[in-house]
Enzyme design. Structure first.
Site, PDB file in Angstrom:
ATOM      1  N   HIS A 194       0.252  -0.962   0.134  1.00 41.03           N
ATOM      2  CA  HIS A 194       0.017   0.292   0.333  1.00 41.03           C
ATOM      3  C   HIS A 194       0.708   1.231   0.195  1.00 41.03           C
ATOM      4  O   HIS A 194      -0.078   2.383  -0.341  1.00 41.03           O
ATOM      5  CB  HIS A 194      -1.006  -0.082   1.074  1.00 41.03           C
ATOM      6  CG  HIS A 194      -1.775  -0.772   0.960  1.00 41.03           C
ATOM      7  ND1 HIS A 194      -3.025  -1.084   1.040  1.00 41.03           N
ATOM      8  CD2 HIS A 194      -1.923  -2.582   0.904  1.00 41.03           C
ATOM      9  CE1 HIS A 194      -3.750  -2.537   1.275  1.00 41.03           C
ATOM     10  NE2 HIS A 194      -2.938  -2.661   0.922  1.00 41.03           N
ATOM     11  N   ASP A 248       3.199   9.645  -0.917  1.00 38.98           N
ATOM     12  CA  ASP A 248       1.637   9.046  -0.245  1.00 38.98           C
ATOM     13  C   ASP A 248       2.297   7.839  -1.362  1.00 38.98           C
ATOM     14  O   ASP A 248       1.944   8.205  -2.001  1.00 38.98           O
ATOM     15  CB  ASP A 248       0.979   9.563   0.156  1.00 38.98           C
ATOM     16  CG  ASP A 248      -0.011   9.113   1.025  1.00 38.98           C
ATOM     17  OD1 ASP A 248       0.088   7.892   0.835  1.00 38.98           O
ATOM     18  OD2 ASP A 248      -0.884   9.951   1.331  1.00 38.98           O
TER      19      ASP A 248
HETATM   20  O1  F6P Z   1      -0.476   3.933   3.955  1.00 42.61           O
HETATM   21  C1  F6P Z   1      -0.476   2.610   4.513  1.00 42.61           C
HETATM   22  C2  F6P Z   1      -1.160   2.414   5.805  1.00 42.61           C
HETATM   23  O2  F6P Z   1      -0.785   1.234   6.483  1.00 42.61           O
HETATM   24  C3  F6P Z   1      -2.603   1.951   4.891  1.00 42.61           C
HETATM   25  O3  F6P Z   1      -2.568   0.807   4.324  1.00 42.61           O
HETATM   26  C4  F6P Z   1      -3.516   1.802   6.421  1.00 42.61           C
HETATM   27  O4  F6P Z   1      -4.295   2.224   6.252  1.00 42.61           O
HETATM   28  C5  F6P Z   1      -2.279   2.583   7.179  1.00 42.61           C
HETATM   29  O5  F6P Z   1      -1.280   2.677   6.804  1.00 42.61           O
HETATM   30  C6  F6P Z   1      -2.427   2.686   8.876  1.00 42.61           C
HETATM   31  O6  F6P Z   1      -1.238   2.742   9.683  1.00 42.61           O
HETATM   32  P1  F6P Z   1      -1.987   1.961  10.843  1.00 42.61           P
HETATM   33  O7  F6P Z   1      -2.050   0.640  10.706  1.00 42.61           O
HETATM   34  O8  F6P Z   1      -0.786   2.314  11.505  1.00 42.61           O
HETATM   35  O9  F6P Z   1      -3.174   3.153  11.580  1.00 42.61           O
END
Ligand code: F6P
Length: 461
Positions: A157, A367
């Site tokens: 992601h 991003d």
């Molecule tokens: O952007 C990367 C990511 O892992 C997303 O896929 C996810 O929605 C976000 O970060 C949330 O991160 P965390 O689980 O650390 O809150």
């Protein structure tokens, strides 16, 4: 797809904070995207239950949840440490300095083993497993070894860094080798896929000079593809077009003091999201007198995130100081200029905020995609609103009719914000029409279908 197992660090729901039995939706784009997929097709979601989840997992989501339990030290080293203080800044063009800590790597490997073990025990014979994101890059190879019958997909992601950055990682070979266990490897943009290929090639070149015993462990041939993630278009359309949302949007503007211009930002509180850059530009426009309070107001939602890392805690302190300074200098009693909420808001409230905005400001310094930009576009069922978008978000590839900015260029960002508030209605509507066509043409359902379509035939061959 009923045989599908999705594997992600986070479960789609988080435990009740006060033991009141109410689970809530976990934050983030990954969860929103994959929950939508599994809720329709069924399957299993494997995710971490952390160290001390005493609650039993909910059973009413329309798909099965399977927990991976990790002890506290492992969570700290794996999540706060290696995932978010080593990989996260490295994969976001050094937005802060990556910390290389050997104990964190050990915890990362241990956590990845735990995920691989759970999936290896629970996945149906001959089924498909779709592993998500930078937390779990070793799982593809670990799982391939344990369960050669499975079809294994992996989707990153985040961005994948350029070879010069990636090869600084002491464990670069292990990561490439881990990813190489997947049959299909998906990235957000062509640049990310190229960076992966070039990094893997560079590391292979280096290890060609190494003893054969090391050479043997280099990556298998994965099918590398580009699959830009998206949003559930119908869901946001429905939410945004409900009369309750329209009424709430009007109410929000009234609560803000009915300003002429409302600028909105919605982000996790993370140093990659460019909150600081946007606040600095906004402050300068107020100083210049180009924006005047209370005629112009900004609403910034900053969802609490990763406060176990020093860099995220520092970012919070910087943002709160900037907001305080702007409000102290330019605000009035009962009328701050920046309305700052450090909390998560329900999607209904976010949709109303999107509709209340004249300008949506999305300025990450880097991003993977940025789904907030797409949610904003989907929510503008009225065809109005202007999107200011960083050229360093994956979404900028598709949303070319946004006002694209380099968030490091303060003058450029100021000019874009001014241009956004002053944009003639006809031009704003034309741009929004084109943005809406782009997002509607590629939804999260299309994203999942294109990835799964590639994963399943890849193994049939
Ligand atoms: O952007 C990367 C990511 O892992 C997303 O896929 C996810 O929605 C976000 O970060 C949330 O991160 P965390 O689980 O650390 O809150």
């Amino acid at each position: 797809m009923s045989q599908l197992t999705v594997v992600a660090n986070r479960l789609p729901v988080q435990p009740p904070p006060f033991g009141n039995g109410l689970w809530s939706r976990s934050p983030g784009g990954l969860v929103a995207a994959l929950h939508a997929l599994l809720a329709v097709h069924g399957g299993t979601w494997v995710g971490s239950t952390g160290a001390d989840c005493g609650e039993s997992l909910p059973t009413d989501l329309g798909y099965r949840l399977q927990g991976v339990s990790l002890d506290e030290a492992t969570v700290r080293g794996f999540y706060d440490g290696f995932s978010n203080a080593t990989l996260w800044p490295l994969y976001h063009n050094l937005a802060s300095a990556p910390v290389y800590e050997r104990q964190w790597w050990v915890a990362y490997r241990r956590a990845n083993e735990a995920f691989a073990d759970v999936v290896a025990r629970s996945a149906n014979h001959d089924s498909s497993v779709w592993i998500q994101d930078y937390h779990l890059q070793l799982v593809p190879a670990m799982l391939r070894e344990r369960r050669p019958d499975l079809r294994i997909g992996f989707f990153l992601h985040t961005p994948f860094p350029a070879p010069d950055l990636f090869t600084a990682l002491p464990w670069r070979r292990e990561i490439i080798q881990g990813l190489g266990g997947a049959h299909v490897l998906g990235f957000q943009t062509a640049d990310d896929a190229d960076n992966f290929r070039n990094s893997a090639a560079r590391i292979a070149e280096r290890s060609a000079e190494s003893p054969p015993v090391i050479r043997r462990r280099l990556p298998a041939r994965a099918d590398v593809g580009v699959f830009p993630i998206s949003i559930d278009w119908d869901h946001w359309q429905r939410l945004a077009s409900s009369p309750a949302t329209a009424a709430r949007a009007r109410e929000l503007r009234a609560q803000l003091g009915s300003p002429r211009h409302v600028l909105v930002g919605v982000d996790r509180l993370d140093y990659t999201k460019g909150l600081e850059q946007r606040l600095v530009a906004f402050r300068e426009l107020l100083r210049d007198g180009a924006f005047v309070a209370p005629e112009t107001a900004m609403v910034q939602i900053a969802v609490p995130s990763r406060d176990g890392t020093a860099a995220h805690r520092d970012e919070r302190a910087r943002i709160e100081q900037l907001v305080g300074e702007i409000n102290g200098t330019f605000g009035h009693v009962g009328a701050p200029v920046v309305h700052f909420l450090h909390r998560a808001c329900p999607p209904e409230e976010i949709a109303a905020l999107y509709r209340a905005a004249d300008v949506m400001v999305v300025t990450p310094v880097k991003d993977g995609m940025n789904l907030v930009a797409k949610e904003f576009v989907a929510s503008r069922v009225d065809g109005a609103g202007v999107l200011v978008l960083s050229e360093f978000a994956g979404a900028a590839r598709e949303l070319t009719d946004a006002l694209l900015v380099n968030p490091h260029d303060v003058d450029g960002l100021k000019a874009a914000l001014l241009n956004a508030v002053a944009m003639p209605r006809g031009e704003a509507e034309r741009r929004m029409r084109s943005l809406r066509a782009a997002v509607a043409a590629h939804t999260v359902q299309d994203w999942a279908a294109s990835f799964m379509g590639r994963l399943v035939p890849a193994l049939a061959a």
